[in-house]
Enzyme design. Structure first.
Site, PDB file in Angstrom:
ATOM      1  N   GLU A   1      41.151 -43.123  78.091  1.00 24.79           N
ATOM      2  CA  GLU A   1      41.951 -43.964  79.176  1.00 24.79           C
ATOM      3  C   GLU A   1      43.133 -43.198  79.496  1.00 24.79           C
ATOM      4  O   GLU A   1      44.468 -44.034  79.850  1.00 24.79           O
ATOM      5  CB  GLU A   1      42.263 -45.340  78.715  1.00 24.79           C
ATOM      6  CG  GLU A   1      40.973 -45.944  78.056  1.00 24.79           C
ATOM      7  CD  GLU A   1      39.841 -46.196  79.285  1.00 24.79           C
ATOM      8  OE1 GLU A   1      40.189 -46.291  80.403  1.00 24.79           O
ATOM      9  OE2 GLU A   1      38.669 -46.671  79.027  1.00 24.79           O
TER      10      GLU A   1
HETATM   11  C1  LIG Z   1      35.049 -41.899  71.418  1.00 30.81           C
HETATM   12  C2  LIG Z   1      35.182 -41.683  72.891  1.00 30.81           C
HETATM   13  C3  LIG Z   1      35.068 -42.784  73.758  1.00 30.81           C
HETATM   14  C4  LIG Z   1      35.172 -42.387  75.098  1.00 30.81           C
HETATM   15  N1  LIG Z   1      34.805 -43.494  76.161  1.00 30.81           N
HETATM   16  C5  LIG Z   1      34.901 -43.308  77.248  1.00 30.81           C
HETATM   17  C6  LIG Z   1      34.489 -44.569  78.039  1.00 30.81           C
HETATM   18  O1  LIG Z   1      34.148 -45.419  77.750  1.00 30.81           O
HETATM   19  N2  LIG Z   1      34.762 -44.078  79.659  1.00 30.81           N
HETATM   20  C7  LIG Z   1      35.339 -43.311  79.954  1.00 30.81           C
HETATM   21  O2  LIG Z   1      35.421 -42.896  81.207  1.00 30.81           O
HETATM   22  N3  LIG Z   1      35.784 -42.064  79.170  1.00 30.81           N
HETATM   23  C8  LIG Z   1      35.618 -42.062  78.014  1.00 30.81           C
HETATM   24  N4  LIG Z   1      35.961 -41.099  76.999  1.00 30.81           N
HETATM   25  C9  LIG Z   1      36.428 -39.966  77.623  1.00 30.81           C
HETATM   26  C10 LIG Z   1      38.011 -39.752  77.496  1.00 30.81           C
HETATM   27  O3  LIG Z   1      38.479 -40.734  78.737  1.00 30.81           O
HETATM   28  C11 LIG Z   1      38.219 -38.449  77.733  1.00 30.81           C
HETATM   29  O4  LIG Z   1      38.179 -37.911  76.579  1.00 30.81           O
HETATM   30  C12 LIG Z   1      40.032 -38.294  77.845  1.00 30.81           C
HETATM   31  O5  LIG Z   1      40.328 -38.855  79.242  1.00 30.81           O
HETATM   32  C13 LIG Z   1      40.409 -36.926  77.670  1.00 30.81           C
HETATM   33  O6  LIG Z   1      39.767 -36.093  78.633  1.00 30.81           O
HETATM   34  P1  LIG Z   1      38.978 -34.683  77.995  1.00 30.81           P
HETATM   35  O7  LIG Z   1      38.243 -35.168  76.683  1.00 30.81           O
HETATM   36  O8  LIG Z   1      38.152 -34.192  79.237  1.00 30.81           O
HETATM   37  O9  LIG Z   1      40.228 -33.966  77.362  1.00 30.81           O
HETATM   38  P2  LIG Z   1      40.881 -32.572  78.251  1.00 30.81           P
HETATM   39  O10 LIG Z   1      41.299 -33.288  79.659  1.00 30.81           O
HETATM   40  O11 LIG Z   1      40.324 -31.492  78.158  1.00 30.81           O
HETATM   41  O12 LIG Z   1      42.340 -32.450  77.143  1.00 30.81           O
HETATM   42  C14 LIG Z   1      42.241 -31.768  76.210  1.00 30.81           C
HETATM   43  C15 LIG Z   1      44.166 -31.732  75.714  1.00 30.81           C
HETATM   44  O13 LIG Z   1      44.663 -31.077  76.909  1.00 30.81           O
HETATM   45  C16 LIG Z   1      45.618 -32.218  77.439  1.00 30.81           C
HETATM   46  N5  LIG Z   1      45.682 -31.820  78.865  1.00 30.81           N
HETATM   47  C17 LIG Z   1      44.629 -31.833  79.658  1.00 30.81           C
HETATM   48  N6  LIG Z   1      45.123 -31.586  80.758  1.00 30.81           N
HETATM   49  C18 LIG Z   1      46.847 -31.487  80.634  1.00 30.81           C
HETATM   50  C19 LIG Z   1      47.606 -31.071  81.689  1.00 30.81           C
HETATM   51  N7  LIG Z   1      47.640 -30.815  82.872  1.00 30.81           N
HETATM   52  N8  LIG Z   1      48.952 -31.088  80.978  1.00 30.81           N
HETATM   53  C20 LIG Z   1      49.243 -31.126  79.844  1.00 30.81           C
HETATM   54  N9  LIG Z   1      48.245 -31.417  78.969  1.00 30.81           N
HETATM   55  C21 LIG Z   1      47.076 -31.488  79.402  1.00 30.81           C
HETATM   56  C22 LIG Z   1      45.083 -33.505  76.961  1.00 30.81           C
HETATM   57  O14 LIG Z   1      46.043 -34.370  76.637  1.00 30.81           O
HETATM   58  C23 LIG Z   1      44.364 -33.187  75.657  1.00 30.81           C
HETATM   59  O15 LIG Z   1      45.227 -33.088  74.653  1.00 30.81           O
HETATM   60  C24 LIG Z   1      35.715 -41.129  75.685  1.00 30.81           C
HETATM   61  C25 LIG Z   1      36.148 -40.206  74.763  1.00 30.81           C
HETATM   62  C26 LIG Z   1      35.917 -40.365  73.617  1.00 30.81           C
HETATM   63  C27 LIG Z   1      36.444 -39.366  72.342  1.00 30.81           C
END
Ligand SMILES: Cc1cc2nc3c(=O)[nH]c(=O)nc-3n(C[C@H](O)[C@H](O)[C@H](O)COP(=O)(O)OP(=O)(O)OC[C@H]3O[C@@H](n4cnc5c(N)ncnc54)[C@H](O)[C@@H]3O)c2cc1C
Length: 323
Positions: free
Chosen positions: A106
């Site tokens: 989120e």
């Molecule tokens: C158990 C679980 C349940 C989930 N449930 C849902 C759900 O119900 N609905 C839903 O929509 N999503 C869900 N998600 C997805 C969740 O919203 C995403 O995992 C989350 O938004 C982070 O995105 P990502 O995993 O793609 O990480 P990434 O975007 O790849 O980020 C990886 C790291 O890089 C950092 N980062 C990324 N971009 C930048 C930037 N521009 N500048 C600095 N740092 C950056 C992030 O903070 C993080 O530390 C779930 C995830 C998990 C693990």
């Protein structure tokens, strides 16, 4: 009990107990105030809601981490394991795992900080956006400079003095008034710091995530202090059993939060951000993969044995996979 006293009476642990109690009270205050603002349906609550999400996720994680530390080995153990040994099944390690996700989904904490920072510098971008944009023609830049001068001529003087400098201001909050005066002074200081950052880095500010993150974290501490003072004053006059004890929680939280905010202010201009970025770049380029030598591959199941091998200067313990 350790060394003849409950662990909570040893100062190193007492600090954690104090942090957990005071911060729990503050997080409730932040969530309640943000929710009330939302329920009002009259307010733009984007910043407050985002701060509540960011701050409660970060501080909640610290709280459960300290809980595990206080419970020692029992904190690391699962509830089932504790119960099987006849102890109370407190799921402290599960709370750490469950809380951890709040800093990722989120809106990860890093993205929340960027989102809030974007809102915080919005007024500057509207006033001086064309001025700091690279490649803007000279005529347009001159017009942008005039517009920005008009904005800053009015805005900067508002940051010089305020209620926070008036002894006795916010007196209705009793012993918490000093923290609200601090919030008022620190808010102006924060606005000035944001302006200096804009002036210094201009269009490159959006890439200064270390600086922006600290600006946001300071704002979160100030918001939490304000919410906590309002809540404590409400509790104090509520006639409930909370009344007399809430003030202690609020006072300690405000003192702790103020110290954190002051540290963040200092780090705005004295930090290792540039060095960290350079090192991270070199790591990504593969310059330091040698650090991985000798590290066990966690994807290979055991058993492992420890063996002594002669190293360059002394015998090094190395783990060998057997089988
Ligand atoms: C158990 C679980 C349940 C989930 N449930 C849902 C759900 O119900 N609905 C839903 O929509 N999503 C869900 N998600 C997805 C969740 O919203 C995403 O995992 C989350 O938004 C982070 O995105 P990502 O995993 O793609 O990480 P990434 O975007 O790849 O980020 C990886 C790291 O890089 C950092 N980062 C990324 N971009 C930048 C930037 N521009 N500048 C600095 N740092 C950056 C992030 O903070 C993080 O530390 C779930 C995830 C998990 C693990």
């Amino acid at each position: 009990m350790q060394w003849g006293r409950p662990v909570g009476e040893h100062e190193a642990v007492a600090k954690k107990v104090s942090f957990i109690a005071a911060t729990t009270y503050a997080l409730e205050a932040v969530v309640e105030l943000s929710s009330q603002l939302a329920d009002d349906k009259r307010n733009d609550i984007r910043i407050e809601a985002a701060l509540a999400k960011l701050y409660c996720s970060e501080m909640g994680s610290r709280i459960v981490d300290e809980l595990v530390q206080i419970r020692g080995g029992r904190g690391y153990e699962t509830a089932e394991s504790l119960a099987a040994r006849g102890e109370r099944g407190v799921p402290a390690e599960q709370m750490v795992r469950d809380m951890r996700i709040n800093r990722i989904f989120e809106g990860s904490s890093e993205i929340m900080r960027l989102f809030i920072a974007r809102e915080a510098v919005d007024a500057h971008l509207s006033a001086a956006g064309d001025l700091i944009e690279p490649g803007v023609a000279a005529g347009e830049r001159a017009r942008a400079a005039a517009k920005a001068s008009g904005f800053y001529a009015k805005w900067l003087p508002t940051l010089v003095t305020g209620q926070g400098q008036r002894p006795g201001a916010y007196g209705e909050f009793g012993p918490l008034a000093e923290y609200l005066r601090y919030v008022e002074r620190a808010s102006r200081k924060l606005a000035r710091a944001t302006f200096y950052g804009m002036a210094r880095w201009q269009g490159r500010l959006e890439r200064k995530q270390g600086f922006l993150g600290r600006i946001v974290d300071i704002g979160a501490e100030l918001f939490a202090i304000s919410a906590t003072c309002v809540r404590a004053q409400y509790d104090a006059t509520s006639g409930t059993e909370r009344g007399p004890v809430a003030l202690e929680l609020a006072t300690v939280f405000c003192a702790q939060a103020r110290r954190r905010a002051e540290e963040l202010f200092a780090q705005l201009w004295a930090n290792t951000d540039a060095k960290d970025s350079a090192l991270a770049r070199h790591v990504l380029e593969g310059r330091h993969t040698w650090l991985e030598e000798g590290i066990l591959d966690p994807s290979i199941p055991g058993p492992w044995i420890a063996v002594a091998e002669p190293g360059p200067s002394k015998a090094a313990n190395v783990h060998r996979h057997i089988g």
